[in-house]
Motif scaffolding. Structure first.
Motif, short mmCIF file in Angstrom:
data_model
loop_
_atom_site.label_atom_id
_atom_site.label_comp_id
_atom_site.label_asym_id
_atom_site.label_seq_id
_atom_site.Cartn_x
_atom_site.Cartn_y
_atom_site.Cartn_z
N VAL A 298 2.22 -27.51 15.00
CA VAL A 298 3.77 -27.78 15.29
C VAL A 298 4.53 -26.60 15.75
N GLY A 299 4.41 -25.30 15.04
CA GLY A 299 4.81 -24.04 15.58
C GLY A 299 6.40 -24.17 15.27
N TRP A 300 6.54 -24.62 14.19
CA TRP A 300 8.15 -24.30 13.79
C TRP A 300 8.61 -23.08 13.51
N ASP A 301 9.90 -22.66 13.76
CA ASP A 301 10.72 -21.69 13.15
C ASP A 301 10.95 -21.65 11.84
N GLY A 302 11.59 -20.30 11.32
CA GLY A 302 11.70 -20.04 10.04
C GLY A 302 13.04 -21.16 9.44
N ALA A 303 13.90 -21.35 10.31
CA ALA A 303 14.90 -22.37 10.03
C ALA A 303 14.30 -23.75 9.74
N ARG A 304 13.75 -24.17 10.70
CA ARG A 304 13.34 -25.67 10.59
C ARG A 304 12.25 -25.66 9.54
N THR A 305 11.44 -24.97 9.26
CA THR A 305 10.38 -24.61 8.03
C THR A 305 11.28 -24.76 6.79
N ASN A 306 12.39 -23.89 6.54
CA ASN A 306 13.13 -24.10 5.29
C ASN A 306 13.72 -25.18 5.18
N GLU A 307 14.09 -26.27 6.15
CA GLU A 307 14.64 -27.46 5.99
C GLU A 307 13.53 -28.39 5.50
N PHE A 308 12.48 -28.36 6.01
CA PHE A 308 11.15 -28.96 5.77
C PHE A 308 10.85 -28.80 4.24
N LEU A 309 10.89 -27.52 3.89
CA LEU A 309 10.27 -27.11 2.39
C LEU A 309 11.28 -27.63 1.32
N LYS A 310 12.58 -27.70 1.81
CA LYS A 310 13.65 -28.25 0.93
C LYS A 310 13.38 -29.88 0.63
N GLU A 311 12.99 -30.62 1.61
CA GLU A 311 12.61 -31.79 1.47
C GLU A 311 11.31 -32.17 0.71
N GLN A 312 10.55 -31.30 0.81
CA GLN A 312 9.17 -31.27 0.17
C GLN A 312 9.46 -30.93 -1.34
N LEU A 313 10.33 -30.17 -1.54
CA LEU A 313 10.53 -29.69 -3.04
C LEU A 313 11.25 -30.82 -3.71
N ALA A 314 11.99 -31.36 -3.16
CA ALA A 314 12.83 -32.65 -3.42
C ALA A 314 11.61 -33.55 -4.12
N SER A 315 10.74 -34.02 -3.16
CA SER A 315 10.02 -35.08 -3.22
C SER A 315 9.11 -34.64 -4.44
N THR A 316 8.44 -33.33 -4.58
CA THR A 316 7.61 -33.00 -5.49
C THR A 316 8.30 -33.00 -7.02
N ARG A 317 9.61 -32.68 -6.92
CA ARG A 317 10.62 -32.79 -8.26
C ARG A 317 10.32 -34.16 -8.85
N LYS A 318 10.51 -35.08 -7.87
CA LYS A 318 10.64 -36.38 -8.34
C LYS A 318 9.44 -37.04 -8.77
N LEU A 319 8.23 -36.53 -8.19
CA LEU A 319 6.81 -37.21 -8.51
C LEU A 319 6.54 -36.25 -10.01
N VAL A 320 6.91 -35.16 -10.06
CA VAL A 320 6.65 -34.62 -11.42
C VAL A 320 7.18 -35.24 -12.59
N ALA A 321 8.82 -35.40 -12.35
CA ALA A 321 9.58 -36.19 -13.27
C ALA A 321 8.84 -37.56 -13.67
N SER A 322 8.08 -38.04 -12.93
CA SER A 322 7.52 -39.43 -13.12
C SER A 322 6.50 -39.22 -14.48
N GLY A 323 5.92 -38.26 -14.60
CA GLY A 323 5.09 -37.69 -15.60
C GLY A 323 3.62 -37.96 -15.34
N ARG A 324 3.28 -38.13 -14.08
CA ARG A 324 2.11 -38.38 -13.51
C ARG A 324 1.25 -37.27 -13.16
N ILE A 325 2.01 -36.11 -12.91
CA ILE A 325 1.29 -34.89 -12.34
C ILE A 325 1.59 -33.85 -13.52
N LYS A 326 0.33 -33.46 -13.94
CA LYS A 326 0.42 -32.57 -15.20
C LYS A 326 -0.67 -31.44 -14.81
N LEU A 327 -0.53 -30.07 -15.23
CA LEU A 327 -1.46 -29.28 -14.99
C LEU A 327 -2.03 -28.96 -16.37
#
Length: 327
Positions: A298-327
């Motif tokens: 894809v070759g995205w620049d830093g700004a677009r990458t940052n936006e993507f990472l924010k979305e991914q972090l939100a999805s990650t927190r939602k799944l962790v809150a469900s209790g199914r992901i544990k280390l």
């Protein structure tokens, strides 16, 4: 006088460093030193021989040709990438130490009580590629379709296991998303990278793996790719259906691979690296090779990458809150 490629890049970097348009600024000495002045070390958080390792060796070779300094790929697996991230966060912020990050780079900050780095310790250089995550199963399981695999899993709760390329990785997250969506109970077995995970599928130690679609397709006749966890089919593997097509639209979490530098790296250096690396990953021959590995460049620049990472972090927190992901 002949100007070689490295001198031209250094001159371009000095320009990026913020020369003003006034006559005084044009005559002032460049504030940014020549770059690079030493080999560039690219740290990957997974085992050597896997997809990220191969990708960065390909990109590193091209970058060496452009910048005139060797690009050395160093594998530092362990702790879901936290070991590599901690080392790079503490490295000199001069552009000579970079790191490849993937989904665990974010999920560590949600899952671990003590994380030896912060996301803010880094600045994104480039989103190199997205990695469609696929469910690949051993041919010995004799499940020709996703529906058949689910039926087998339901008759053997807690008996089937799936590998991922690390605890808290994209494969781990997609595996648990699918467990939840399909109402099945398969056991997660984490590995230090994609290659050892797939080797244990081949050896019969685990029955399945959530891995890159390229990895799942690497062993035809021995591992069968049943579905990919993206909204649309991968351009590289259009014959592999999505989970959504097969009745599981909630199983949608693409893997990714991004290049980071320590946060205080000079902006001019980051911009130069962004420009050069994005040019490389979008070269036709590089895109074709990455496609073989299961990466969609894809070759995205830093700004677009940052936006993507924010979305991914939100999805990650939602799944962790469900209790199914544990280390």
């Amino acid at each position: 006088m002949t100007i070689n490629r490295r001198q031209a890049l250094a001159a371009g970097l000095a320009t990026l460093g913020g020369a003003a348009t006034t006559a005084h600024a044009q005559t002032a000495p460049a504030a940014t030193p020549a770059y690079p002045t030493a080999p560039i070390r690219i740290v990957i958080p997974t085992a050597a021989g896997g997809g990220h390792d191969t990708m960065m060796r390909l990109i590193g070779q091209k970058l060496t040709e452009r910048l005139g300094q060797p690009c050395v790929v160093e594998s530092r697996p362990g702790a879901s990438g936290a070991i590599a991230a901690a080392a790079v966060a503490q490295a000199p912020a001069d552009g000579h130490t970079l790191m490849v990050g993937y989904s665990a780079f974010l999920s560590n900050t949600v899952l671990l009580d003590k994380v030896p780095y912060k996301v803010e310790d880094f600045v994104p250089v480039s989103m190199l590629a997205l990695t469609p995550i696929a469910l690949g199963i051993s041919e010995s399981l004799a499940a020709s379709t996703l529906k058949h695999y689910v039926a087998i899993a339901k008759t053997r709760p807690g008996q089937l296991s799936y590998a991922s390329y690390g605890p808290g990785s994209g494969g781990h997250f997609v595996g648990e998303l699918f467990n939840m969506a399909a109402g099945i109970n398969t056991v997660h077995v984490p590995y230090k990278g994609e290659t050892p995970a797939l080797l244990d599928v081949l050896a019969g130690q685990v029955q399945a793996s959530f891995t890159s679609v390229g990895g799942a397709r690497r062993y035809p006749g021995r591992i069968r790719a049943l579905a990919v966890a993206t909204k649309e089919r991968s351009p590289s593997y259009p014959d592999v259906p999505t989970f959504a097509e097969l009745g599981y639209p909630e199983v949608d979490m693409p893997g990714w691979g991004a290049l980071f530098a320590p946060a205080k790296t000079p902006p001019a250096v980051v911009q130069l690296l962004t420009r050069e690396i994005n040019r490389i990953v979008l070269l036709p021959e590089v895109k074709a090779k990455l496609s073989e590995l299961g990466f969609d460049a894809v070759g995205w620049d830093g700004a677009r990458t940052n936006e993507f990472l924010k979305e991914q972090l939100a999805s990650t927190r939602k799944l962790v809150a469900s209790g199914r992901i544990k280390l």
